[in-house]
Design a protein around this motif. Structure first.
Motif, PDB file in Angstrom:
ATOM      1  N   LEU A 158       1.051   2.858  -8.299  1.00  0.00           N
ATOM      2  CA  LEU A 158       0.114   2.009  -9.035  1.00  0.00           C
ATOM      3  C   LEU A 158      -0.594   1.037  -8.094  1.00  0.00           C
ATOM      4  CD1 LEU A 158       2.105   1.426 -12.347  1.00  0.00           C
ATOM      5  CD2 LEU A 158       0.590   3.313 -11.682  1.00  0.00           C
ATOM      6  N   THR A 159      -0.902   1.537  -6.918  1.00  0.00           N
ATOM      7  CA  THR A 159      -1.598   0.766  -5.887  1.00  0.00           C
ATOM      8  C   THR A 159      -2.390   1.737  -5.026  1.00  0.00           C
ATOM      9  OG1 THR A 159      -1.289  -0.562  -3.891  1.00  0.00           O
ATOM     10  CG2 THR A 159       0.503   0.911  -4.455  1.00  0.00           C
ATOM     11  N   GLY A 160      -3.461   1.258  -4.406  1.00  0.00           N
ATOM     12  CA  GLY A 160      -4.073   2.034  -3.353  1.00  0.00           C
ATOM     13  C   GLY A 160      -3.074   2.278  -2.239  1.00  0.00           C
ATOM     14  N   ASP A 217      -2.467   4.526   1.880  1.00  0.00           N
ATOM     15  CA  ASP A 217      -3.169   4.940   3.090  1.00  0.00           C
ATOM     16  C   ASP A 217      -4.126   6.092   2.813  1.00  0.00           C
ATOM     17  OD1 ASP A 217      -1.055   6.699   2.573  1.00  0.00           O
ATOM     18  OD2 ASP A 217      -0.833   7.236   4.669  1.00  0.00           O
ATOM     19  N   ARG A 218      -3.898   6.869   1.774  1.00  0.00           N
ATOM     20  CA  ARG A 218      -4.760   8.013   1.456  1.00  0.00           C
ATOM     21  C   ARG A 218      -5.685   7.705   0.269  1.00  0.00           C
ATOM     22  NH1 ARG A 218      -3.505  12.257   5.405  1.00  0.00           N
ATOM     23  NH2 ARG A 218      -2.117  10.961   6.644  1.00  0.00           N
ATOM     24  N   THR A 219      -5.134   7.173  -0.796  1.00  0.00           N
ATOM     25  CA  THR A 219      -5.998   6.705  -1.875  1.00  0.00           C
ATOM     26  C   THR A 219      -6.480   5.328  -1.402  1.00  0.00           C
ATOM     27  OG1 THR A 219      -4.630   7.935  -3.433  1.00  0.00           O
ATOM     28  CG2 THR A 219      -6.139   6.316  -4.375  1.00  0.00           C
ATOM     29  N   ALA A 220      -7.290   5.405  -0.342  1.00  0.00           N
ATOM     30  CA  ALA A 220      -7.621   4.219   0.448  1.00  0.00           C
ATOM     31  C   ALA A 220      -8.626   3.340  -0.281  1.00  0.00           C
ATOM     32  CB  ALA A 220      -8.180   4.650   1.794  1.00  0.00           C
ATOM     33  N   GLY A 221      -8.454   2.046  -0.183  1.00  0.00           N
ATOM     34  CA  GLY A 221      -9.367   1.125  -0.827  1.00  0.00           C
ATOM     35  C   GLY A 221      -9.366  -0.216  -0.131  1.00  0.00           C
ATOM     36  N   LEU A 222      -9.992  -1.157  -0.762  1.00  0.00           N
ATOM     37  CA  LEU A 222     -10.175  -2.470  -0.155  1.00  0.00           C
ATOM     38  C   LEU A 222      -9.433  -3.581  -0.900  1.00  0.00           C
ATOM     39  CD1 LEU A 222     -14.024  -2.178   0.558  1.00  0.00           C
ATOM     40  CD2 LEU A 222     -12.152  -1.875   2.191  1.00  0.00           C
ATOM     41  N   GLN A 223      -8.738  -3.252  -1.965  1.00  0.00           N
ATOM     42  CA  GLN A 223      -8.031  -4.305  -2.698  1.00  0.00           C
ATOM     43  C   GLN A 223      -6.852  -4.841  -1.888  1.00  0.00           C
ATOM     44  OE1 GLN A 223      -7.758  -1.448  -6.069  1.00  0.00           O
ATOM     45  NE2 GLN A 223      -7.742  -3.299  -7.308  1.00  0.00           N
ATOM     46  N   PRO A 224      -6.519  -6.108  -2.087  1.00  0.00           N
ATOM     47  CA  PRO A 224      -5.318  -6.636  -1.424  1.00  0.00           C
ATOM     48  C   PRO A 224      -4.083  -5.941  -1.972  1.00  0.00           C
ATOM     49  CG  PRO A 224      -6.225  -8.231  -2.990  1.00  0.00           C
ATOM     50  CD  PRO A 224      -7.195  -7.091  -2.929  1.00  0.00           C
ATOM     51  N   PRO A 225      -3.055  -5.780  -1.137  1.00  0.00           N
ATOM     52  CA  PRO A 225      -1.834  -5.123  -1.603  1.00  0.00           C
ATOM     53  C   PRO A 225      -1.140  -5.945  -2.685  1.00  0.00           C
ATOM     54  CG  PRO A 225      -1.564  -5.917   0.651  1.00  0.00           C
ATOM     55  CD  PRO A 225      -2.985  -6.161   0.291  1.00  0.00           C
ATOM     56  N   LEU A 226      -0.284  -5.283  -3.428  1.00  0.00           N
ATOM     57  CA  LEU A 226       0.565  -5.965  -4.405  1.00  0.00           C
ATOM     58  C   LEU A 226       1.577  -6.855  -3.676  1.00  0.00           C
ATOM     59  CD1 LEU A 226       1.273  -2.971  -6.793  1.00  0.00           C
ATOM     60  CD2 LEU A 226      -0.019  -5.046  -7.339  1.00  0.00           C
ATOM     61  N   LEU A 260       0.812  -1.212   0.000  1.00  0.00           N
ATOM     62  CA  LEU A 260       0.000   0.000   0.000  1.00  0.00           C
ATOM     63  C   LEU A 260       0.848   1.265   0.000  1.00  0.00           C
ATOM     64  CD1 LEU A 260      -2.901  -1.189   2.310  1.00  0.00           C
ATOM     65  CD2 LEU A 260      -2.682  -1.359  -0.166  1.00  0.00           C
ATOM     66  N   PHE A 261       1.954   1.202  -0.705  1.00  0.00           N
ATOM     67  CA  PHE A 261       2.785   2.373  -0.966  1.00  0.00           C
ATOM     68  C   PHE A 261       3.237   2.293  -2.417  1.00  0.00           C
ATOM     69  CE2 PHE A 261       7.054   4.420  -0.931  1.00  0.00           C
ATOM     70  CZ  PHE A 261       6.636   5.711  -0.668  1.00  0.00           C
TER      71      PHE A 261
END
Lengths: 331, 331, 331, 331
Positions: B103-105, B107-116, B99-100
Motif C-alpha cells: 500500500l505504498t509506492g 522501487d518499481r511502482t516508482a513515484g514521488l510521494q514521501p514514504p510511509l 517504499l516496500f
C-alpha cells in the motif's frame, strides 16, 4: 415486513447499471423475492451449443431491477441482506467463449493466437442432494460437485452520469463474481444517485475463486433479499458481512490494484470500527486477512479482503445492521 | 530414518538461491531438524528500531542450507515435507520499511510521494497459549491473535546458471510467503541443478494472505522436515499438498500472471491425475478452485490455486509421497 | 587512447550478468573493438529453421565480455560510448518462438491456447545501401527496410550477489532492447561490484519499439565502444545520452512500472542538472518528455523516457562526458 | 463545403460519451469550427489555485458536441480530419491533483501515503512566438517551451448502451491524450450508435508522452475539423493518419494491454493494406513500428503504435480519405 415478489419478463431484463427506469420503489425494510435469469439470458441450453452462435453480445448478464429505494441519496449506504439463493432450474451451463476467460488472450490482453475450443458443459443439478454433475467432453470422466449458490452481480447506479453494462464490476458493485456473496451475506454499497437503483442477477450454482474459464455453473435463481438503508457512511468500495467475517471487494486492473482497493477499504473499516490509526490498521490487516480472489476475467478483476470476526475484537459494524437483517423472518 | 540437526552460525547464513556451497549432502529420506533466523537477520529487536537504520540491505532473509540431495538431477522432483514449525523465540517483529509493501509506492511502482512512517511492532509470543499480542503505536489498542507458523521461503537453485537473492519467489520456489506452507505441507519443487541445493528460512509466526505491509510476525523458527526425491516429473511451478488439498503456486508480476501460472499448473496436475483433457481440466478447475493470495509485495508476487481433496475423486499424487512422508516418525 | 580488439570464441561466450570471470581488465579511456554473436548464438541460419528445434535454451543471447574496468567500485558510474555498430554479416534472422513475444501467451502470461506458428524470416542485408529485404512467408510480398543498427544488451554485474541470465533487463542494464542504444549513444550504468564487469551483445540490424514478436533483425555485430568511469554518482536506472537527447530506461512488469522507473529517474536527473525541486521537475518532465517503448517481451519490460536537448536549457551532464567521449578518435 | 461554427455555452458542455442529446446534425463533408473549454472547465486560473478546492469533480473535461452525423450507422467508420488547433487563450494551466497522476498512488493503485503537494502552474502563452513560459514553484527557475497544440479527447458514443465520462479513453476514442492527435491528423473511429454522436475537447497547448503528472498545458482551443463518413469498415480501435504515418491507439490497463490492443490493430491494418498474412504482418510491425505512449494516468492508459509511411510500400488507406480531407479548403 413488506414482502414483494417480482419476476421480470424478458422485456424487463436490464443490461446496465444506471440508465434504466426503476421497476418499482421499495421502502427500506422490504423483503424482495426475486427471480433472476442466467448470465446467458437463457440462450445456452445444450452441450452442443456454441456460445458464439447462440449468445447475443448485446444481451448478456440480465439483471432483475432496478429498484428505487425510498429515501436513498448520494452518500448513503445501501444494505442488502441475502436471505436465500435457490437454484430455479435442475441444470446449469458453463462455457468457454472465444477470447474470453483467464487462460486465453482476450480483447484487451490482445494477441494473435487462435481461440480455445468453444465448449458448453451442461451440469445436471440434484437440488435435494445439493449436487451438480460434471460430464467431460474430452474423455468419459464424470464427477459430482456440491452446489454453493451465489450471486455474481449486485450493484447500484454509478456516479458521474455513467451507465455501465452489467458485465462490469467496479466501486458500485456490479459483476464482482465472488463466491462470498451467498445466502447469509449482507452487502453494503455506497449510493451514487437518488434511489440507489440497485439490481441483482447472474446466479451461480457454484463457482471457483477467479472464475477461470469465464463462466460458472450459470443458472436461473430464486433470490430473497432484505433491503435496508443507512443514512450517510457510503464506503468507497463494496463491503460484505457474514456472521463470521468482514469483507471488502476491490475491482480494477491489473489484479494487484483490485486487491489494493479492497485492502485500503479494509484498513479504513478497521480504523472506523476500532479507532485505530492507519498504520496500526495496516499492520493488523497485514497479519489477519485472507485474500480470496473473486474474478480474473471481467472488465475489471475483483479481489476480496476478508477478516474472520473470531480474530477481531467485538465490534458493531453499521450499528448491527447485519444482525438485524439476518433476523428478519421471511414469510 | 536418518535425522540430522543443523543450526547455522551467522557466518553460515546464505543469501541466495544458487551460488552457495552446500552445507551438507543429505540422502532422500533424511529428517532435518533445522533452525532458521528471521528475515531481518535478527537485527530488529525493539519497537523503537527503524528498519532503515538497523537493517543491512545485503543481509536480508538468511536461509538455512543449501542442502545437496543425493541423486537429485535436473528434471527430478524434490519433495520436502514439513513435519513441524515451532517458534524459537517468545517475541516476533513486524515493520514497515520505506517504499516496500503493497500500500505504498516502491522501487518499481516508482513515484514521488514521501514514504510511509517507519514503524516496528514487537509481538510478545505465548507459545503455550499459541498467541501473539499486538500493541498499537498510534493509540492504546492491544489485541491477541493466534499463532499460525509458516515458512516464507523454501527454494532450490534456479536454472540457466542464475543466482537469485532469497527475497525472490519464482518457479524455483523461494520467497513465496504463502500461509499454506505450514506444518503438514509437502512441497514439490522441480530440480534445476545436480543436488537440487535447497534451503529454507523466513519463519513467520503468523501472516495474512498478501503480506500487505511487507512483513509478517517474523521470528526464528525450529523447522523439522523430511527430504524425499522423485525421479523425473519436475513441475513447472511449485506444487504443495496437504492432507486436505492440492495447491500450486505461481510467482510473477502483474498479479494476474502469478495467478495464471498457478492455474495452468493446476490444470496440468488435474490432467495428470485424472487423465482429463485440458479443456475439461480447465472447466473443473474453474468451478472447484480457491485462490488465496500469498504475497503482493515481493520481487514477484505469488498466488495460490487450491482444490480441496474432498471435492476431487480419489487420486494418488506422486504415488502417495505425501501420505508416506507424513507418516514418518521423528525421534 | 589504448585500443583493444576482442572477438570471443564460442567457448568464451558468457550467458550471465555477474558470475563470469572477466576476459580482461580495461582502463578507463580504452577503446574496445569487439565482435558480438547474435542472440540465437548463431544457430538460426535458414528460413526453414524452427527455433524450438535449433535453439539451445541454455545458450541464448551470448555476451562479449565481461570486462573488468580498472578502478570501478560500487556506487561509481560506468560510461560506455558507442562509437560504431556495423553489421558483421550480410543476413539477419528474426523468428517467432513458441510462447514468447508480445502478442501471444507466454510462460508468465500463461494460458492454454496453442502457440503461434514457428517461423523464421531471413533478411538479406545490403550493407552498402543500408537496407534489409523482408520476404513474406504467407504471400509473395517483399519489401526493403533501412538498417538501424543497435545493441539490445549492455549491462554490468548486478548487486546482492545475484547472477542473471543475459535475457534479463533491469537496473543493471542488460537486455533492454531499446533502439536508442545505437552509434552515438553514451550509456551510464551504476556500478554494483568491483570492476563493474560489463558486457555487450545482442546486435540488432533493426528493431521496432517494443520488439513485438520477440526478436529483431538479429545479427552478429562489429562494435566499437569507448569505456569511461565517473567516480560516484551511480544512477538508480540506466541513463543514456545522445547529441540531441537525454534518456532514461526503466525495466519492470507491468509495463507502467517500467515506465514509472524511467520517469522517476528522469525527474531525478532534471533536479540534478537544473537544481529544480522534485515537483517542478515532475511538471517539466510531464510536458517535455517522449516515451518510446523499448521491449514488451523480455523477463522485464523496458520503457524509455527521453527529452530533446533542444527543449532544455543548456546543461553539462556528467561534466561533459558524452561530448568528450564522442570526440575520441578511433584508429 | 458547408461550414458550421459552434461555441457551446457552459450549459451546453457535455460530460459523457453517449447519453447526451446531439447539439446538431452534420452531414459528411461539413467543416466544423468549434471552441472547446479546457479540461478544468475553466476553473483553474491562478497559480494559487488548489485543484481540490476549485475543481468540481462532476464537471471535468467538458466536450463540445455531440454531433449527429447524417447517415452514420453502427459498423461504419467516422473520419475526422483536424484542420487546425489554435490556442484560444494567452495562458494555460497545469496542476497536480491529489492522488491523480502517474508518479503517485491513485484511487486504483490505492495506498496509504499522503498525496503529493497540490500545485498549479500557469504558463503564459506567446502565440506569435509559439511559446509557453514555465515558472517554477520551488526555485526561481523559468524556461520556455514550444507550443504543440493537440486534442486530448475525441470520441463517439460507446456500444452496449453504455455512457462513459469524458475522462475515459477506450475503443470509442475518448480521453486518449496522445500528442499525435494534432492539426493534420485524421482520426478513424468505429461507429457504435446511429449518428455516431462524436464530440471533442481537452485542448492541450503542449503535452509530454504519458501526461505524467496527469495534466498538460490545459487551455481553451479553437478547433477546425472536417467530418467524413466511410460506410462499414469500423476498426476495433481508433486509427490515426498523418501525412507521414499510420497510427493505432489502444486503451486499457495494465499498460502492456493498451499497447497490445494498438499492436493487434496495426497488424490488422497491415493485413488489410497489403494482403499480408497475420504472421508476416506481425513480423513487419515488429521491425518497423514506433511505440510512443499517450497517457499513463487516465481510467485506461493509452498507447500508440506508429509506422512511418516512408517505411511502407505505397498504400491507399480508406481510399484516400486522409488525402482528400487534408485538401479541403476552409473559408
Amino acid at each position: 415486513m413488506a414482502t414483494v415478489e417480482f419476476t421480470p419478463t424478458p422485456e424487463q431484463y436490464v443490461w446496465t447499471f444506471g440508465g434504466a427506469e426503476p421497476v418499482m420503489e421499495v421502502a427500506p425494510g422490504t423483503v424482495l423475492k426475486l427471480w433472476t435469469e442466467d448470465a446467458f439470458a437463457g440462450r445456452v441450453t445444450s452441450s452442443a451449443d456454441k456460445p458464439s452462435e447462440v449468445l447475443n453480445p448485446k444481451e448478456l448478464n440480465p439483471q432483475t431491477g432496478p429498484f428505487y429505494v425510498t429515501g436513498a441519496e448520494p452518500g448513503d449506504t445501501l444494505a442488502l441482506h441475502v436471505v436465500s439463493l435457490e437454484p430455479a432450474r435442475d441444470w446449469a451451463a458453463s462455457t468457454t467463449i472465444p477470447l474470453f476467460g483467464a487462460l486465453t488472450g482476450t480483447d484487451r490482453t490482445a494477441g494473435l493466437q487462435p481461440p480455445l475450443p468453444e465448449l458448453t458443459w451442461i451440469y445436471q443439478i440434484d437440488r435435494a442432494a445439493g449436487q451438480a454433475t460434471f460430464v467431460a467432453h474430452e474423455t468419459d470422466f464424470t464427477m459430482t460437485m456440491p452446489l454453493a449458490p451465489m450471486l455474481g452481480t449486485v450493484g447500484v447506479a454509478p456516479a458521474l452520469r455513467e451507465v455501465r453494462t452489467t458485465l462490469v464490476p467496479d466501486y458500485f458493485g456490479g459483476n464482482m463474481d465472488t463466491p462470498e456473496l451467498r445466502a447469509g451475506t449482507t452487502v453494503y454499497l455506497g449510493v451514487n444517485v437518488d434511489g440507489a437503483l440497485f439490481s441483482v442477477g447472474d446466479g451461480h450454482y457454484r463457482q471457483g475463486e477467479g472464475e477461470t474459464c469465464g463462466t460458472a455453473l450459470e443458472g436461473a435463481m430464486n433470490v430473497t433479499i432484505v433491503v435496508d438503508l443507512i443514512k450517510g457512511g457510503a464506503p468507497a468500495w463494496p463491503r460484505l458481512e457474514h456472521d463470521d467475517a468482514l469483507l471488502t471487494v476491490g475491482s480494477a486492473r491489473p489484479l494487484e490494484d483490485a486487491w489494493r482497493c479492497s485492502q485500503v477499504e479494509m484498513v479504513r473499516w478497521l480504523t472506523e470500527l476500532y479507532g485505530l490509526g492507519p498504520m496500526d490498521a495496516y499492520q493488523v490487516c497485514s497479519q489477519l486477512c485472507q485474500s480470496p480472489l473473486a474474478n480474473v476475467v471481467d472488465v475489471n478483476y475483483s479481489a476480496v479482503t476478508k477478516i474472520a470476526k473470531s480474530l477481531l475484537p467485538q465490534s458493531d459494524p453499521y450499528a448491527g445492521t447485519h444482525q438485524r437483517l439476518r433476523a428478519v423472518t421471511v414469510g
